[in-house]
Design an enzyme around this catalytic site. Structure first.
Site, short mmCIF file in Angstrom:
data_model
loop_
_atom_site.label_atom_id
_atom_site.label_comp_id
_atom_site.label_asym_id
_atom_site.label_seq_id
_atom_site.Cartn_x
_atom_site.Cartn_y
_atom_site.Cartn_z
N TYR A 135 0.84 -1.20 0.00
CA TYR A 135 0.00 0.00 0.00
C TYR A 135 0.88 1.26 0.00
O TYR A 135 0.65 2.20 -0.76
CB TYR A 135 -0.92 -0.03 1.23
CG TYR A 135 -1.98 1.04 1.25
CD1 TYR A 135 -3.13 0.93 0.45
CD2 TYR A 135 -1.87 2.15 2.07
CE1 TYR A 135 -4.12 1.90 0.49
CE2 TYR A 135 -2.86 3.13 2.12
CZ TYR A 135 -3.99 3.00 1.33
OH TYR A 135 -4.97 3.97 1.35
N LYS B 243 0.98 3.86 -3.12
CA LYS B 243 0.53 5.25 -2.94
C LYS B 243 1.64 6.25 -3.24
O LYS B 243 1.40 7.33 -3.74
CB LYS B 243 -0.04 5.44 -1.53
CG LYS B 243 -1.32 4.63 -1.30
CD LYS B 243 -2.42 5.00 -2.30
CE LYS B 243 -3.74 4.32 -2.00
NZ LYS B 243 -4.81 4.76 -2.91
N ILE C 131 -9.79 9.01 7.01
CA ILE C 131 -11.06 9.63 6.61
C ILE C 131 -12.17 8.63 6.92
O ILE C 131 -12.04 7.44 6.58
CB ILE C 131 -11.07 9.97 5.10
CG1 ILE C 131 -9.83 10.80 4.69
CG2 ILE C 131 -12.37 10.67 4.69
CD1 ILE C 131 -9.72 12.18 5.31
N THR D 184 -14.67 6.48 6.25
CA THR D 184 -15.34 5.78 5.14
C THR D 184 -15.35 4.28 5.49
O THR D 184 -14.68 3.87 6.44
CB THR D 184 -14.56 5.94 3.81
OG1 THR D 184 -13.34 5.19 3.93
CG2 THR D 184 -14.25 7.39 3.48
N1 LIG Z 1 -10.48 6.17 4.12
C1 LIG Z 1 -9.24 6.48 4.44
O1 LIG Z 1 -8.90 6.65 5.63
C2 LIG Z 1 -8.21 6.65 3.37
C3 LIG Z 1 -6.98 7.23 3.73
C4 LIG Z 1 -6.03 7.44 2.74
C5 LIG Z 1 -6.29 7.08 1.43
N2 LIG Z 1 -7.48 6.50 1.10
C6 LIG Z 1 -7.70 6.18 -0.30
O2 LIG Z 1 -8.88 6.82 -0.74
C7 LIG Z 1 -9.47 6.10 -1.82
C8 LIG Z 1 -10.96 5.94 -1.57
O3 LIG Z 1 -11.14 5.17 -0.42
P1 LIG Z 1 -12.48 5.15 0.44
O4 LIG Z 1 -12.08 5.46 1.81
O5 LIG Z 1 -13.54 5.93 -0.25
O6 LIG Z 1 -12.77 3.58 0.38
P2 LIG Z 1 -14.09 2.75 0.06
O7 LIG Z 1 -13.73 1.35 0.37
O8 LIG Z 1 -15.27 3.38 0.72
O9 LIG Z 1 -14.24 2.94 -1.52
C9 LIG Z 1 -13.40 2.37 -2.46
C10 LIG Z 1 -14.25 1.89 -3.63
O10 LIG Z 1 -13.37 1.42 -4.66
C11 LIG Z 1 -13.97 0.30 -5.25
N3 LIG Z 1 -12.94 -0.52 -5.89
C12 LIG Z 1 -12.00 -1.27 -5.27
N4 LIG Z 1 -11.25 -1.90 -6.20
C13 LIG Z 1 -11.72 -1.52 -7.42
C14 LIG Z 1 -11.35 -1.84 -8.76
N5 LIG Z 1 -10.36 -2.69 -9.04
N6 LIG Z 1 -12.03 -1.25 -9.77
C15 LIG Z 1 -13.06 -0.41 -9.50
N7 LIG Z 1 -13.47 -0.11 -8.25
C16 LIG Z 1 -12.80 -0.65 -7.23
C17 LIG Z 1 -14.66 -0.42 -4.10
O11 LIG Z 1 -15.68 -1.31 -4.55
C18 LIG Z 1 -15.20 0.74 -3.28
O12 LIG Z 1 -16.53 1.08 -3.64
C19 LIG Z 1 -8.66 4.80 -1.92
O13 LIG Z 1 -7.73 4.91 -2.96
C20 LIG Z 1 -7.94 4.73 -0.59
O14 LIG Z 1 -6.72 4.00 -0.68
C21 LIG Z 1 -8.43 6.27 2.04
#
Ligand SMILES: NC(=O)c1ccc[n+]([C@@H]2O[C@H](COP(=O)([O-])OP(=O)(O)OC[C@H]3O[C@@H](n4cnc5c(N)ncnc54)[C@H](O)[C@@H]3O)[C@@H](O)[C@H]2O)c1
Length: 277
Positions: free
Chosen positions: A172, A176, A205, A207
């Protein structure tokens, strides 16, 4: 086409998760939303919720780790009108995905989105890729970063920096960091089209992804960090949507190829204040 014969403005959001939905709502007013996710249920649910609240939204079942699937998404979006912004949030993390899946989706999938949408980017188009604060913790050599930034998407999994990865958390972090540096390297090609691209690096965040991480072994550590760094809370998807709106809009015309850290001070705490030993 609208009655004015002006092509409609199209906003593409990959990932119909916590951030994707908030970003679609923030950017989608009066525009055509094209949402992409590989979960049919999640996609249908979010598209229905958006339509019920007045948005024009279409779902395209997409697996970002498959280049032809991203190409089909771009074709559909292009048919809808003028693509003004793309926000790539689709991703997986260590609590629920294997090391291999993290590399395929977060590393290679993001490379596909950058490459494929470059071909349909026009003057004024903005791409925002959601990376992570985790990318700021990578300690890769300059050579490895350059390779991650510039290798063709199909070669990424065979790079030394990637082949040596042994666990999901390292995968990861490297994926990233790769998102951040690929966006830097791609700024030249996007500039030549009058288009821009940047990353946003969120901290924790609230989610579904963060909820799953909080349940996992590293969860306690994550909660302790948001308190130790002084912010005392998680960020909201709406706060990421505001950053995405800035990077998608006219006030950031001179900002490209860079990263916007939106983490309430977590990365800064880790770098300068985290107790060592
Ligand atoms: N939530 C956090 O704390 C956090 C922190 C840093 C970074 N992020 C990044 O933010 C982004 C969004 O995350 P989120 O928190 O909304 O997560 P989430 O799990 O709510 O949403 C991610 C979505 O991506 C979809 N997905 C996964 N693999 C896929 C693929 N191969 N093709 C198409 N869709 C796919 C999933 O079905 C899901 O609906 C991600 O890249 C995550 O790494 C999240």
């Amino acid at each position: 086409m609208s009655h004015m014969e002006e092509p409609d403005e199209v906003v593409v959001v990959t990932g119909a998760g916590g951030m994707g939905e908030a970003i679609a709502r923030r950017l989608g007013n009066g525009r055509r939303l094209v949402l992409a996710d590989y979960s049919r249920d999640r996609l249908d649910q979010v598209v229905a919720a958006l339509r019920e609240t007045g948005y024009s939204a279409k779902g395209v079942l997409t697996d970002v780790s498959d280049r032809s699937s991203v190409e089909e998404l771009a074709r559909v979006a292009r048919r809808e009108g003028r693509i003004v912004s793309i926000v790539h949030t689709a991703g997986v993390s260590a609590a629920t995905a294997t090391t291999e899946a993290i590399l395929k989706v977060d590393l290679v999938g993001t490379a596909h989105v950058i490459d494929v949408f470059e071909t349909v980017a026009a003057r004024g188009t903005s791409l925002v890729c959601v990376a992570s604060m985790a990318g700021h913790h990578a300690s890769l050599s300059t050579e490895d970063e350059h390779a991650l930034a510039t290798a063709p998407a199909e070669d990424l999994l065979s790079l030394d920096a990637v082949k040596s990865i042994g666990d999901g958390i390292s995968a990861y972090i490297v994926a990233k960091r790769a998102n951040q540096v690929r966006v830097q390297a791609a700024a030249l090609a996007w500039n030549r089209r009058g288009a821009r691209l940047n990353t946003i690096s969120p901290g924790v965040i609230a989610t579904p992804m963060a909820a799953a991480e909080a349940e996992a072994a590293t969860g306690e550590h994550m909660t302790a960090m948001v308190h130790a760094c002084g912010i005392g809370r998680s960020g909201t998807p709406g706060e990421i949507a505001e950053a995405a709106a800035f990077l998608a809009g006219p006030d950031s015309r001179y900002i490209t190829g860079t990263d916007l850290l939106v983490d309430g001070g977590q990365a800064a705490w880790i770098r300068h204040h985290r107790p060592t030993g």
